[in-house]
Structures are given as structure tokens and as C-alpha cells.
Design an enzyme around this catalytic site. Structure first.
Site, mmCIF file in Angstrom:
data_model
loop_
_atom_site.group_PDB
_atom_site.id
_atom_site.type_symbol
_atom_site.label_atom_id
_atom_site.label_comp_id
_atom_site.label_asym_id
_atom_site.label_seq_id
_atom_site.Cartn_x
_atom_site.Cartn_y
_atom_site.Cartn_z
ATOM 1 N N ILE A 37 0.837 -1.195 0.000
ATOM 2 C CA ILE A 37 0.000 0.000 0.000
ATOM 3 C C ILE A 37 0.877 1.252 0.000
ATOM 4 O O ILE A 37 0.583 2.230 -0.679
ATOM 5 C CB ILE A 37 -0.936 0.017 1.242
ATOM 6 C CG1 ILE A 37 -1.722 -1.280 1.368
ATOM 7 C CG2 ILE A 37 -1.836 1.242 1.241
ATOM 8 C CD1 ILE A 37 -2.506 -1.677 0.148
ATOM 9 N N GLU A 38 1.941 1.210 0.760
ATOM 10 C CA GLU A 38 2.811 2.383 0.906
ATOM 11 C C GLU A 38 3.617 2.692 -0.356
ATOM 12 O O GLU A 38 3.669 3.829 -0.793
ATOM 13 C CB GLU A 38 3.769 2.189 2.089
ATOM 14 C CG GLU A 38 3.098 2.282 3.439
ATOM 15 C CD GLU A 38 2.619 3.693 3.758
ATOM 16 O OE1 GLU A 38 3.130 4.668 3.194
ATOM 17 O OE2 GLU A 38 1.710 3.810 4.589
ATOM 18 N N SER A 39 4.292 1.675 -0.913
ATOM 19 C CA SER A 39 5.260 1.938 -1.978
ATOM 20 C C SER A 39 5.234 0.926 -3.104
ATOM 21 O O SER A 39 6.068 1.013 -4.010
ATOM 22 C CB SER A 39 6.665 1.926 -1.379
ATOM 23 O OG SER A 39 6.963 0.603 -0.918
ATOM 24 N N TYR A 143 -7.253 3.711 3.657
ATOM 25 C CA TYR A 143 -5.965 3.067 3.951
ATOM 26 C C TYR A 143 -6.137 1.651 4.501
ATOM 27 O O TYR A 143 -5.572 0.697 3.957
ATOM 28 C CB TYR A 143 -5.192 3.955 4.926
ATOM 29 C CG TYR A 143 -3.757 3.564 5.130
ATOM 30 C CD1 TYR A 143 -2.820 3.777 4.124
ATOM 31 C CD2 TYR A 143 -3.330 3.019 6.322
ATOM 32 C CE1 TYR A 143 -1.490 3.452 4.314
ATOM 33 C CE2 TYR A 143 -2.004 2.688 6.518
ATOM 34 C CZ TYR A 143 -1.090 2.912 5.512
ATOM 35 O OH TYR A 143 0.222 2.590 5.694
#
Length: 176
Positions: A37-39, A143
Site C-alpha cells: 500500500i505504501e510503496s 488506507y
């Protein structure tokens, strides 16, 4: 499906290490998918907000968690150092938010101060302080559901029409 396949190809390099570190700490294994999800598992990812690395650390948060940065080295891009820092930070947030992983993850995304302020706002209004009832920016609202969606896809890729590369249950890299 193509995006998932490319991302999981990158994950092959790091997922064993991250999952091992998550398991050592007794954290939910879903946390190992957070870099998706982040990168998208890109250690050199850079956001327009100046977050960097696999775990997308902002400069100040990175420094708080021991990630050094200078002309030659940025700990936010170091898979081992940033994983240690991210898990330390997530453990702190989990404890700060009374053992609620949804709130801890939202705080990881939006900042712990923002989540605490929104919880206080809801308390004053007599509303629930659970994650789903907080008035948050769209990115933070989505998120935790994004992470849960990723967990579902990885658990049963065929159900979603995705074919994922197999990830060996062995380390890809060694510390030198």
C-alpha cells in the site's frame, strides 16, 4: 492484475525478511503487506509529500526512529533499517491507541496527532472513536480497507482473477 503481478515480483525480494520480522514481534502478519500500500515494494519510492522508501517515511519521522540520512545514505531506503523503524513505530502506535490496529494503521498514514484530534472531536460530539467513524481525509479513510483488500487478494488470488508469482519461503538477501 498486471499491477499486482509486477508488485508481487518486487515483493519477492523483501517479503520473506519483512514477514520474518513481523512474526518475531508477534504482530499480525497482514502488516507484512503494508509496503504494498505504501510503496508497491519499491525501496526507492518517493512521494510528492517527501515520504521515501518501502515504508514511506517522512524525514522527521525517519529521524525519530533512527533512520539516518546524508548525502550518501538514506536509511528510509534501507530495507532492513526502515523495516525495523516501521515496525517500532507501528508497535508504538498500537500501544498509544490501546491495542487498536485500525487506529494504529490510520495514524501511520495520517499522523498520530491527527488521529488523536479526530478521536477527541468525536468524543466531544458523543460519537464513536472507532476508525470507521472518524472524519478523515479520503486517503486515510481508504488506507485500512486497501490493506484488507490486499490481504484478501494475496490469500485467494484466483478469486480475484489474479495470478501471483510464487514467493520462496527463504531469504533473498543477506546482510554483508
Amino acid at each position: 492484475p498486471e499491477y499486482m503481478q509486477r508488485m508481487m515480483e518486487r515483493a519477492r525480494l523483501y517479503l520473506y525478511y519483512i514477514a520474518d520480522e513481523v512474526e518475531k514481534r508477534g504482530m499480525p502478519m497482514e502488516i507484512a503487506l503494508l509496503p504494498a500500500i505504501e510503496s508497491a515494494y519499491k525501496p526507492h519510492a518517493y512521494s510528492r509529500a517527501r515520504a521515501v522508501g518501502l515504508w514511506q517515511f517522512m524525514p522527521g519521522t525517519g529521524r525519530l526512529y533512527g533512520l539516518k540520512a546524508n548525502w550518501w545514505y538514506d536509511g528510509r531506503r534501507d530495507v532492513q533499517a526502515s523495516t525495523r523503524a516501521a515496525l517500532d513505530y507501528l508497535e508504538k502506535l498500537y500501544n498509544d491507541f490501546d491495542g487498536d490496529w485500525h487506529l494504529a494503521l490510520a495514524a501511520y498514514n495520517a499522523g498520530e496527532g491527527k488521529i488523536a484530534r479526530m478521536m477527541k472531536y468525536n468524543e466531544r460530539k458523543g460519537k464513536s472513536t472507532d476508525y470507521q467513524y472518524l472524519k478523515l481525509k479520503r486517503e486515510t479513510q481508504h488506507y485500512v480497507p486497501k490493506l484488507m483488500a490486499m490481504v484478501s487478494i494475496v490469500a485467494d488470488p484466483a478469486k480475484y482473477g489474479v495470478q501471483l508469482a510464487s514467493i520462496p519461503d527463504e531469504p533473498y538477501f543477506a546482510r554483508v
